[in-house]
Enzyme design. Structure first.
Site, PDB file in Angstrom:
ATOM      1  N   ARG A  59      45.884  35.882  44.876  1.00  0.00           N
ATOM      2  CA  ARG A  59      45.672  37.150  45.595  1.00  0.00           C
ATOM      3  C   ARG A  59      46.216  37.121  47.023  1.00  0.00           C
ATOM      4  NH1 ARG A  59      45.582  37.572  41.288  1.00  0.00           N
ATOM      5  NH2 ARG A  59      43.894  38.130  39.883  1.00  0.00           N
ATOM      6  N   SER A 112      37.455  43.729  41.073  1.00  0.00           N
ATOM      7  CA  SER A 112      36.656  42.568  41.484  1.00  0.00           C
ATOM      8  C   SER A 112      36.476  42.600  42.991  1.00  0.00           C
ATOM      9  CB  SER A 112      37.367  41.265  41.111  1.00  0.00           C
ATOM     10  OG  SER A 112      37.492  41.196  39.716  1.00  0.00           O
ATOM     11  N   GLU A 141      37.651  40.142  48.132  1.00  0.00           N
ATOM     12  CA  GLU A 141      39.060  40.358  47.796  1.00  0.00           C
ATOM     13  C   GLU A 141      39.480  41.725  48.346  1.00  0.00           C
ATOM     14  OE1 GLU A 141      40.095  39.613  43.657  1.00  0.00           O
ATOM     15  OE2 GLU A 141      41.491  41.299  43.699  1.00  0.00           O
TER      16      GLU A 141
HETATM   17  C1  LIG Z   1      39.185  49.182  38.066  1.00  0.00           C
HETATM   18  C2  LIG Z   1      40.018  48.203  38.830  1.00  0.00           C
HETATM   19  C3  LIG Z   1      40.520  47.071  38.196  1.00  0.00           C
HETATM   20  C4  LIG Z   1      41.311  46.154  38.901  1.00  0.00           C
HETATM   21  N1  LIG Z   1      41.785  45.063  38.239  1.00  0.00           N
HETATM   22  C5  LIG Z   1      42.576  44.193  38.894  1.00  0.00           C
HETATM   23  C6  LIG Z   1      43.126  43.071  38.215  1.00  0.00           C
HETATM   24  O1  LIG Z   1      42.941  42.864  37.015  1.00  0.00           O
HETATM   25  N2  LIG Z   1      43.897  42.213  38.935  1.00  0.00           N
HETATM   26  C7  LIG Z   1      44.158  42.391  40.258  1.00  0.00           C
HETATM   27  O2  LIG Z   1      44.889  41.589  40.849  1.00  0.00           O
HETATM   28  N3  LIG Z   1      43.640  43.448  40.926  1.00  0.00           N
HETATM   29  C8  LIG Z   1      42.866  44.355  40.285  1.00  0.00           C
HETATM   30  N4  LIG Z   1      42.352  45.418  40.963  1.00  0.00           N
HETATM   31  C9  LIG Z   1      42.561  45.535  42.427  1.00  0.00           C
HETATM   32  C10 LIG Z   1      43.819  46.345  42.841  1.00  0.00           C
HETATM   33  O3  LIG Z   1      44.198  47.277  41.843  1.00  0.00           O
HETATM   34  C11 LIG Z   1      44.997  45.424  43.151  1.00  0.00           C
HETATM   35  O4  LIG Z   1      44.695  44.556  44.237  1.00  0.00           O
HETATM   36  C12 LIG Z   1      46.270  46.204  43.489  1.00  0.00           C
HETATM   37  O5  LIG Z   1      47.372  45.319  43.495  1.00  0.00           O
HETATM   38  C13 LIG Z   1      46.209  46.931  44.830  1.00  0.00           C
HETATM   39  O6  LIG Z   1      47.338  47.798  44.888  1.00  0.00           O
HETATM   40  P1  LIG Z   1      47.287  49.173  45.716  1.00  0.00           P
HETATM   41  O7  LIG Z   1      48.643  49.801  45.631  1.00  0.00           O
HETATM   42  O8  LIG Z   1      46.166  50.030  45.272  1.00  0.00           O
HETATM   43  O9  LIG Z   1      47.059  48.615  47.178  1.00  0.00           O
HETATM   44  P2  LIG Z   1      46.099  49.200  48.320  1.00  0.00           P
HETATM   45  O10 LIG Z   1      44.677  49.088  47.885  1.00  0.00           O
HETATM   46  O11 LIG Z   1      46.592  50.533  48.752  1.00  0.00           O
HETATM   47  O12 LIG Z   1      46.361  48.113  49.478  1.00  0.00           O
HETATM   48  C14 LIG Z   1      45.930  46.769  49.331  1.00  0.00           C
HETATM   49  C15 LIG Z   1      46.585  45.943  50.454  1.00  0.00           C
HETATM   50  O13 LIG Z   1      47.988  45.895  50.229  1.00  0.00           O
HETATM   51  C16 LIG Z   1      48.679  46.470  51.347  1.00  0.00           C
HETATM   52  N5  LIG Z   1      49.830  47.204  50.818  1.00  0.00           N
HETATM   53  C17 LIG Z   1      49.857  48.127  49.810  1.00  0.00           C
HETATM   54  N6  LIG Z   1      51.123  48.531  49.584  1.00  0.00           N
HETATM   55  C18 LIG Z   1      51.901  47.855  50.478  1.00  0.00           C
HETATM   56  C19 LIG Z   1      53.300  47.827  50.744  1.00  0.00           C
HETATM   57  N7  LIG Z   1      54.180  48.571  50.065  1.00  0.00           N
HETATM   58  N8  LIG Z   1      53.755  47.014  51.739  1.00  0.00           N
HETATM   59  C20 LIG Z   1      52.876  46.254  52.465  1.00  0.00           C
HETATM   60  N9  LIG Z   1      51.548  46.239  52.267  1.00  0.00           N
HETATM   61  C21 LIG Z   1      51.071  47.028  51.272  1.00  0.00           C
HETATM   62  C22 LIG Z   1      47.690  47.364  52.054  1.00  0.00           C
HETATM   63  O14 LIG Z   1      48.037  47.529  53.423  1.00  0.00           O
HETATM   64  C23 LIG Z   1      46.411  46.565  51.845  1.00  0.00           C
HETATM   65  O15 LIG Z   1      46.326  45.520  52.772  1.00  0.00           O
HETATM   66  C24 LIG Z   1      41.582  46.363  40.276  1.00  0.00           C
HETATM   67  C25 LIG Z   1      41.086  47.521  40.906  1.00  0.00           C
HETATM   68  C26 LIG Z   1      40.319  48.438  40.194  1.00  0.00           C
HETATM   69  C27 LIG Z   1      39.833  49.676  40.888  1.00  0.00           C
END
Ligand SMILES: Cc1cc2nc3c(=O)[nH]c(=O)nc-3n(C[C@H](O)[C@H](O)[C@H](O)COP(=O)(O)OP(=O)(O)OC[C@H]3O[C@@H](n4cnc5c(N)ncnc54)[C@H](O)[C@@H]3O)c2cc1C
Length: 303
Positions: free
Chosen positions: A176, A226, A296
């Site tokens: 992560r 998580s 996380e």
């Molecule tokens: C129901 C559910 C299930 C999930 N299951 C998993 C799983 O199985 N595995 C897992 O790893 N995660 C899981 N997640 C967590 C989440 O989906 C991941 O961490 C995902 O990768 C976050 O992506 P996001 O675009 O929503 O990022 P955001 O939540 O918008 O941002 C997260 C971080 O990344 C940064 N960020 C986002 N985009 C960029 C970019 N383009 N450049 C620089 N920084 C950026 C943001 O500034 C922030 O610090 C789950 C979440 C939910 C709600």
């Protein structure tokens, strides 16, 4: 927000793509969070570079938003500029097995295109409800797969405002985390290398994993997945369950009864409820097991 900053941004981004006091509860999967002073939707990579350069020159704080699926924003909001990368949304197949996705493309869209073109390797990520940009930063993973396995390169804006194409092997993907996260890079697109496979088998695997998620995870409630990282040698959910915290609530936030590793927005929770519950879980798990849980979920604003 300083007027000079607002006026400067209006020269870079059309007014229709700028919102003032945008409620972050509309942009997070927790469905909580107060207003961001400014919320921008730049239309392309070039504009993102200009916006970031301008904000840095003014010393104005900013935050890059993907799909908000790993994010808890304070109820007091964020006194800075949210830059949403949702419009960096080009997705195409470059040659037989390489896909290129803009940072704002959802993992589910990539998985669908890969399946429709009989490309295997992305099935694990189909149910991760974020963007590929967020997935690169977090090295998102599930069911034995992680972004590390399929990333051939990442295109990103460096802290100096330059565009760099970073080979996957140099992203130093860890659990992560990544060098992209540690280095403050802004991902604008990713190049993924998949393998030729059978459309039916890919489809079956995606269905199987979706069913597993539905069965094990409280997908019927808003959450950020998580809540805690997996501590070395343990599972966060098991430690929380063993501490007797299943169903523990603060306000409208609850430790999911279905999966103790998830804090959910059970009933109109605020971010403060979620935050206090996270602190309480950390404290009680430490008391009962001596293990220090680390969230996380990314936290933004003052709590
Ligand atoms: C129901 C559910 C299930 C999930 N299951 C998993 C799983 O199985 N595995 C897992 O790893 N995660 C899981 N997640 C967590 C989440 O989906 C991941 O961490 C995902 O990768 C976050 O992506 P996001 O675009 O929503 O990022 P955001 O939540 O918008 O941002 C997260 C971080 O990344 C940064 N960020 C986002 N985009 C960029 C970019 N383009 N450049 C620089 N920084 C950026 C943001 O500034 C922030 O610090 C789950 C979440 C939910 C709600």
């Amino acid at each position: 927000m300083n007027n000079e900053v607002i006026e400067g941004l209006k020269k870079l981004v059309p007014e229709k793509d700028i919102s003032i006091d945008e409620l972050m509860s509309r942009h997070t999967t927790f469905r909580t969070g107060g207003p961001a002073s400014l919320f921008l939707r730049p239309e392309d990579e070039e504009t993102v570079i200009l916006v970031i350069g301008f904000l840095r020159s003014k010393g104005c704080p900013f935050f890059i938003l993907g799909n908000g699926s790993n994010l808890l924003v304070s109820d007091k909001g964020y006194d800075g500029v949210i830059i949403s990368v949702e419009r960096l949304n080009d997705l195409h197949i470059e040659n037989d097995t390489t896909m290129v996705a803009g940072a704002g493309v959802l993992n589910s869209a990539i998985a669908s295109l890969a399946r429709d073109n009989s490309l295997s390797g992305f099935e694990f990520a189909a149910g991760i409800p974020g963007t590929i940009g967020g997935a690169m930063i977090m090295n998102a993973g599930a069911y034995g797969g992680e972004m590390k396995d399929i990333t051939s390169s990442v295109r990103a804006i460096t802290p100096d405002g330059e565009i760099k194409v970073i080979p996957g092997a140099d992203c130093d993907f860890g659990y992560r985390t990544s060098a992209l996260k540690r280095g403050g890079f802004v991902v604008t697109s990713a190049r993924l290398t998949l393998t030729a496979g059978s459309r039916d088998e890919i489809s079956e695997r995606m269905t199987e994993l979706a069913l597993k998620r539905k069965e094990k995870q409280p997908l019927e409630y808003p959450s950020a997945g998580s809540t805690f990282k997996r501590p070395e040698g343990y599972f966060a959910g098991k430690l929380i369950e063993d501490a007797g915290l299943r169903g523990l609530s603060v306000g409208g936030a609850q430790v999911s009864e279905k999966h103790c590793g998830f804090v959910i927005n059970k009933d109109n929770a605020t971010s403060t409820d979620v935050y206090k519950l996270i602190q309480e879980v950390k404290k009680r798990v430490f008391e009962s097991s001596g293990v220090e849980l680390e969230p996380e979920v990314v936290m933004l604003g003052d709590f």
